[in-house]
Design an enzyme around this catalytic site. Structure first.
Site: not given
Length: 634
Positions: A283, A369, A397
């Site tokens: 990243k 989740e 979700r």
């Protein structure tokens, strides 16, 4: 493009077709230009920077080797899709990124034929790409489907459900695992690249498939050879899990080695069946501040690339998220039963200090989740007091888990629902438009909507003391600047608050629209109630207001359908009270992107809009009425 364009290679590209015939050795220079352009562009608009800097070479290689848009690329989440947008003809639109009527910050089907699937939430790419691969097979078309998914998104159960199905279907699917945090195998060098290319080459593949056909006639020997192959590969590659799921695993490979990526992808493009390529990227690659601190540079506002992102907060009032984070620490210090749970949103949900101070009571479950809510339910069964920090759009979700595992059992779990209502530049995938509607129908669930920061803290304290599940929903960013009180002071359950006594019209405000309601109420000499609780609704206040006014007006930053205004309508109907009711809230459409102020104006939720809607309903000009009421203190 003019001759002075600072990006001469990019100026030649309007679609991937424009660079597919370039020599491979020209591609690194293109990657350098793309990184420079990304940094310049995102520093001016804000957006997701670190992930995009890390996937420049991978994106170039995919478009170089696959015949997009005929071949389908599906980006998971979409944080890393800016290079994809630039290479597919949208470079000129990048200055409008994440702005009203501008380019979306995520792939969006109606924006480009190269955006094959609309995303924003994680872990959907493998399922979608598999669906596309199966559709191609049904239609008799020779077309490849590629899912690009990060190591974080791979923590979600949906990704493994899709992998399990893909291995069984044997469809032409390539899953690119973009590992940008840590490598399963730390040695990602020349030997690993060589082995990965060897394993993906035609000689090895034909030998393996030929051997399987021969050994099919000798089942014991076939099983012996399968196990031998598995153990030999296990010594040099970490893909045993994926192989067991039915995907051929290749990698890990260096995601910044363009030549190696192109060779690998060319091999894989010619193969049939489900494949998984493990690519290791970094990243923020190519921009030192982002390399050193990819978390800060994950999502950025506008900044000076020379100075980097400045994190000084000065004396600014705390955001709602920061109010939650401070309350969490204070409540944890006061009650050792508290545990804080997040589905991979520590920083975004304001839990950084809590994680540092109470590491044994901080739980990050990854992008999962559903698991987060059922985990909380299990802990609540054993006497703990879980607080789940979750975005409104991500709570969608885990709806079944909320209903079945928490609410049905009446377990004391606090949902701190961040990013509720109007969100802003991230657009419809992250908008918190629906939570009041889908929460309100759940029996025995307490739902609170604070009008300011002080009320947010008190509501969290209220919810923590309940012996039943509750949700406190609050928006992104800062409120009106009401400084939270010290201590852990709850509110009386289900009690609204009179904020202004007026005449003719009563405005019932739920949550942050209170400020607009008060301003409109002052102009119209209307009564204004801060309702605070969506459930249980303060029915006594509602009925009192209905019997003493000509018009009731509900205002909320949730869709009107099934929202807080609907609760008021149901209350009036249940008690046989007939009074005109005007319900104001988010319209029946998906929110666009833009600033919070722009979106509130689009939704008709500014003070001017509220006033105009009331005047129109009354059918008389109340805008000139002189206030005869009085504003009540908090």
């Amino acid at each position: 493009m003019t001759p002075t364009d600072p990006y001469p290679l990019l100026s030649r590209i309007h679609s991937p077709e424009d660079f597919r015939d370039w020599p491979v050795d020209e591609l690194p220079a293109l990657a350098d230009e793309l990184r420079a352009f990304l940094l310049e562009s995102v520093s001016r608009t804000g957006g997701h920077l670190a992930a995009n800097l890390g996937t420049v070479e991978l994106t170039i290689a995919l478009h170089y080797t696959y015949h997009t848009p005929h071949d389908r690329l599906v980006w998971d989440v979409g944080h890393q899709s800016y290079t994809h947008k630039i290479l597919t003809g949208r470079r000129e639109g990048m200055p409008t990124l994440r702005q009203k009527d501008g380019l979306s910050g995520f792939p969006k089907r109606d924006e480009s034929p190269y955006d094959t699937f609309g995303v924003g939430h994680s872990s959907t790419s493998i399922s979608a790409a598999l669906g596309m691969a199966l559709a191609a097979r049904q239609q008799g078309e020779r077309r490849k489907a590629v899912a690009i998914i990060g190591d974080g998104a791979m923590t979600a159960g949906m990704a493994f459900e899709a992998l399990n199905h893909a291995g069984d279907e044997k469809a032409d699917l390539l899953v690119v695992l973009n590992d940008n945090k840590m490598s399963i195998s730390p040695n990602v060098g020349a030997m690993n690249r060589y082995l990965a290319r060897l394993l993906s080459g035609p000689i090895y593949s034909s030998m393996r498939e030929g051997s399987k056909r021969v050994l099919d006639r000798l089942p014991p020997m076939r099983e012996f050879m399968r196990r031998a192959e598995e153990h030999v590969k296990g010594m040099i590659t970490p893909g045993t899990l994926f192989e067991e799921l039915g995907l051929n695993y290749y990698g890990p490979v260096d995601g910044h080695d363009l030549e190696g990526l192109v060779k690998m992808l060319r091999n894989l493009h010619s193969m049939e069946g489900p494949q998984l390529l493990h690519v290791v990227t970094h990243k923020g690659h190519g921009y030192e501040p982002a390399e050193k601190d990819p978390c800060t540079y994950h999502g950025v506002g506008r900044f000076d690339p020379e100075r980097g992102v400045q994190n000084g907060k000065g004396n600014a009032a705390p955001t709602y998220t920061e109010v939650f984070g401070q309350w969490l620490c204070d409540q944890a210090a006061a009650d050792e039963r508290l545990v804080g749970i997040t589905p991979a949103m520590c920083e975004g949900s304001g839990m950084t200090e809590f994680a540092q101070r109470f590491p044994d009571r901080y739980i990050d479950v990854g992008i999962a989740e559903q698991h987060a809510l059922t985990l909380a339910a299990g802990m609540a069964c054993e006497g703990m007091r879980p607080v789940v920090a979750i975005y409104s759009s991500f709570l969608q979700r885990a709806y079944d888990q909320l209903v079945h595992d928490i609410a049905l059992q009446g377990l004391p779990v606090v949902l701190a629902v961040d990013r509720a209502g109007v969100v802003g530049p991230d657009g419809p995938t992250h908008a918190g438009s629906f939570d009041l509607s889908f929460l309100r129908c759940i029996p025995d669930l307490v739902i609170m909507a604070p009008a300011d920061e002080a009320e947010c803290r008190r509501m969290l304290s209220t919810g923590f003391l309940l012996e039943r599940p509750c949700a406190v929903r609050y928006p992104r960013g800062r409120g009106p600047g009401a400084a939270p009180e010290e201590g852990l002071i709850p509110l009386p359950l289900g009690q609204a608050q009179m904020r202004r006594q007026g005449r003719r019209v009563a405005i019932l405000a739920f949550g942050t629209p209170l400020a607009a309601a008060l301003e409109a109420g002052e102009r119209l000499d209307a009564t204004v109630l801060n309702m605070r609780f969506v459930k249980p609704l303060d029915e006594a206040r509602v009925l009192e207001a209905a019997r003493g006014h000509e018009l009731l007006v509900t205002v909320e930053d949730n869709v009107v359908a099934g929202g807080a205004g609907s609760a008021v309508a149901e209350c009036l109907n249940a008690h046989g009270v007939s009074v005109p009711l005007l319900q104001l809230g988010l319209p029946d459409r998906f929110q666009g992107q833009g600033t919070r102020e722009e979106l509130l104006q689009d939704a008709g939720l500014t003070a001017d809009d509220v006033e105009a809607a009331i005047v129109a309903r009354l059918g008389t000009d109340q805008a000139c009425a002189r206030p005869a009421g009085r504003v009540l203190s908090k």
